[in-house]
Design an enzyme around this catalytic site. Structure first.
Site, PDB file in Angstrom:
ATOM      1  N   TYR A   1      -1.238   0.203  10.343  1.00 27.47           N
ATOM      2  CA  TYR A   1      -1.350  -0.453   9.032  1.00 27.47           C
ATOM      3  C   TYR A   1      -0.162  -0.075   8.149  1.00 27.47           C
ATOM      4  O   TYR A   1       0.461  -0.939   7.508  1.00 27.47           O
ATOM      5  CB  TYR A   1      -2.679  -0.018   8.402  1.00 27.47           C
ATOM      6  CG  TYR A   1      -2.884  -0.376   6.961  1.00 27.47           C
ATOM      7  CD1 TYR A   1      -3.136  -1.696   6.569  1.00 27.47           C
ATOM      8  CD2 TYR A   1      -2.874   0.608   5.968  1.00 27.47           C
ATOM      9  CE1 TYR A   1      -3.366  -2.017   5.237  1.00 27.47           C
ATOM     10  CE2 TYR A   1      -3.100   0.297   4.648  1.00 27.47           C
ATOM     11  CZ  TYR A   1      -3.347  -1.012   4.282  1.00 27.47           C
ATOM     12  OH  TYR A   1      -3.572  -1.319   2.965  1.00 27.47           O
TER      13      TYR A   1
ATOM     14  N   SER B   1       0.861  -1.192   0.000  1.00 25.03           N
ATOM     15  CA  SER B   1       0.000   0.000   0.000  1.00 25.03           C
ATOM     16  C   SER B   1       0.886   1.226   0.000  1.00 25.03           C
ATOM     17  O   SER B   1       1.976   1.220   0.589  1.00 25.03           O
ATOM     18  CB  SER B   1      -0.877   0.021   1.251  1.00 25.03           C
ATOM     19  OG  SER B   1      -1.493   1.296   1.385  1.00 25.03           O
TER      20      SER B   1
HETATM   21  N1  NAP Z   1      -8.789  -0.964  -0.986  1.00 22.04           N
HETATM   22  C1  NAP Z   1      -7.778  -0.111  -0.961  1.00 22.04           C
HETATM   23  O1  NAP Z   1      -7.948   1.117  -1.072  1.00 22.04           O
HETATM   24  C2  NAP Z   1      -6.374  -0.616  -0.837  1.00 22.04           C
HETATM   25  C3  NAP Z   1      -5.319   0.266  -1.118  1.00 22.04           C
HETATM   26  C4  NAP Z   1      -4.001  -0.203  -0.998  1.00 22.04           C
HETATM   27  C5  NAP Z   1      -3.762  -1.502  -0.617  1.00 22.04           C
HETATM   28  N2  NAP Z   1      -4.808  -2.331  -0.348  1.00 22.04           N
HETATM   29  C6  NAP Z   1      -4.490  -3.702   0.035  1.00 22.04           C
HETATM   30  O2  NAP Z   1      -5.107  -4.567  -0.909  1.00 22.04           O
HETATM   31  C7  NAP Z   1      -5.473  -5.793  -0.256  1.00 22.04           C
HETATM   32  C8  NAP Z   1      -6.954  -6.057  -0.470  1.00 22.04           C
HETATM   33  O3  NAP Z   1      -7.693  -4.981   0.011  1.00 22.04           O
HETATM   34  P1  NAP Z   1      -9.259  -4.833  -0.271  1.00 22.04           P
HETATM   35  O4  NAP Z   1      -9.608  -3.440   0.165  1.00 22.04           O
HETATM   36  O5  NAP Z   1      -9.588  -5.301  -1.647  1.00 22.04           O
HETATM   37  O6  NAP Z   1      -9.930  -5.900   0.685  1.00 22.04           O
HETATM   38  P2  NAP Z   1     -10.090  -5.966   2.272  1.00 22.04           P
HETATM   39  O7  NAP Z   1     -11.370  -5.356   2.676  1.00 22.04           O
HETATM   40  O8  NAP Z   1      -8.858  -5.407   2.904  1.00 22.04           O
HETATM   41  O9  NAP Z   1     -10.220  -7.527   2.464  1.00 22.04           O
HETATM   42  C9  NAP Z   1      -9.119  -8.350   2.477  1.00 22.04           C
HETATM   43  C10 NAP Z   1      -9.538  -9.765   2.752  1.00 22.04           C
HETATM   44  O10 NAP Z   1      -8.538 -10.296   3.625  1.00 22.04           O
HETATM   45  C11 NAP Z   1      -9.116 -11.415   4.210  1.00 22.04           C
HETATM   46  N3  NAP Z   1      -8.429 -11.811   5.432  1.00 22.04           N
HETATM   47  C12 NAP Z   1      -8.274 -11.096   6.580  1.00 22.04           C
HETATM   48  N4  NAP Z   1      -7.614 -11.824   7.486  1.00 22.04           N
HETATM   49  C13 NAP Z   1      -7.362 -13.036   6.912  1.00 22.04           C
HETATM   50  C14 NAP Z   1      -6.729 -14.216   7.355  1.00 22.04           C
HETATM   51  N5  NAP Z   1      -6.197 -14.295   8.583  1.00 22.04           N
HETATM   52  N6  NAP Z   1      -6.663 -15.276   6.503  1.00 22.04           N
HETATM   53  C15 NAP Z   1      -7.190 -15.203   5.267  1.00 22.04           C
HETATM   54  N7  NAP Z   1      -7.810 -14.099   4.781  1.00 22.04           N
HETATM   55  C16 NAP Z   1      -7.891 -13.028   5.607  1.00 22.04           C
HETATM   56  C17 NAP Z   1     -10.554 -11.038   4.515  1.00 22.04           C
HETATM   57  O11 NAP Z   1     -11.281 -12.243   4.377  1.00 22.04           O
HETATM   58  P3  NAP Z   1     -12.738 -12.471   5.016  1.00 22.04           P
HETATM   59  O12 NAP Z   1     -13.674 -11.748   4.111  1.00 22.04           O
HETATM   60  O13 NAP Z   1     -12.921 -13.950   4.986  1.00 22.04           O
HETATM   61  O14 NAP Z   1     -12.702 -11.903   6.408  1.00 22.04           O
HETATM   62  C18 NAP Z   1     -10.860  -9.969   3.459  1.00 22.04           C
HETATM   63  O15 NAP Z   1     -11.830 -10.375   2.521  1.00 22.04           O
HETATM   64  C19 NAP Z   1      -5.090  -5.623   1.216  1.00 22.04           C
HETATM   65  O16 NAP Z   1      -3.798  -6.167   1.417  1.00 22.04           O
HETATM   66  C20 NAP Z   1      -5.037  -4.119   1.396  1.00 22.04           C
HETATM   67  O17 NAP Z   1      -4.174  -3.742   2.440  1.00 22.04           O
HETATM   68  C21 NAP Z   1      -6.114  -1.920  -0.443  1.00 22.04           C
END
Ligand code: NAP
Length: 213
Positions: free
Chosen positions: A164, A151
């Site tokens: 984070y 990120s």
């Molecule tokens: N969205 C953004 O703006 C953004 C920007 C930069 C980086 N990112 C990164 O991109 C990635 C995805 O983000 P997102 O926003 O699309 O989704 P998210 O809402 O962060 O969801 C990530 C998923 O991780 C899963 N998770 C959490 N703990 C876990 C564990 N112990 N074992 C297996 N799965 C687990 C959750 O599964 P469950 O549904 O089963 O709980 C959830 O669906 C993350 O690494 C985030 O930090 C996101």
């Protein structure tokens, strides 16, 4: 190169935390599948079970090969289970691509941090990629790929995402070191992709702010 010109036919890809249809992980899984990879949709929360099944079904409807594995990748046991089920379901000895996408926890600054919140964030962002590579590397042939989803929070110093951001910085450091460790010894590349704000699976901002914690 457009995303659909990769030749991933027969490659096995595990994408952690990919069980929500509008999340970054599910989109990566769908893209890898369109390019020929067999994909593993991983989730952890019971509440996400039907959504994860839906992600896999949607990929299969488009001609892809997908399976769903519930596993907590932040524990050594969960990561081992994910690897074992992947190899069993696809009847293969190889895992070619790992995308460390899972991230747990909610946004907060350092003053709000608790032991539990620190554990959740660091165990999913920093420990999980380590546990998963320990379980998977023996099955990863030369030329395999590990991709960490980082990120821009690791570099920006945002007050509301101090913990984070710190975890993502630690993950960045792992990427650099693992690229040396696994690249030289095993021919496995390790990279980080660092998105800015993206409308996430449970975004409540109406798409204005993305969902980056
Ligand atoms: N969205 C953004 O703006 C953004 C920007 C930069 C980086 N990112 C990164 O991109 C990635 C995805 O983000 P997102 O926003 O699309 O989704 P998210 O809402 O962060 O969801 C990530 C998923 O991780 C899963 N998770 C959490 N703990 C876990 C564990 N112990 N074992 C297996 N799965 C687990 C959750 O599964 P469950 O549904 O089963 O709980 C959830 O669906 C993350 O690494 C985030 O930090 C996101």
């Amino acid at each position: 190169m457009t995303p659909d010109t990769l030749d991933l036919n027969g490659k096995v890809a595990v994408i952690t935390g990919s069980g929500k249809e509008t999340g970054i992980g599910a989109c990566i899984a769908s893209t890898l599948s369109r390019n020929g990879a067999f994909v593993v949709i991983n989730y952890v929360s019971h509440a996400s079970a039907s959504r994860a099944t839906g992600v896999a079904e949607s990929i299969r409807e488009q001609g892809g090969k997908a399976t769903v594995v519930q596993a907590d990748v932040s524990t050594p046991e969960g990561s081992k289970e994910l690897v074992k089920k992947t190899l069993d379901v696809f009847g293969t000895g190889n895992i070619d691509i790992i995308v460390n996408n899972a991230a747990g926890g909610t946004p907060h600054g350092a003053l709000q941090a608790t032991r539990d919140s620190l554990d959740t964030i660091f165990s999913t962002i920093v420990y999980a990629p380590i546990f998963l590579l320990q379980a998977a590397v023996p099955h990863m042939p030369r030329g395999s790929r590990i991709i960490n989803i980082g990120s821009i929070a690791s570099k920006l110093g945002m007050a509301s995402t101090a913990i984070y951001g710190a975890a993502k910085t630690a993950q960045d450091s792992l990427t650099y070191s693992l690229a040396m460790e696994l690249g030289r010894s095993r021919g496995i590349t390790v990279n980080t992709v660092s998105p800015g704000p993206v409308v996430g699976p449970d975004d409540k901002s109406g798409g204005k702010a993305g969902n980056d914690r």
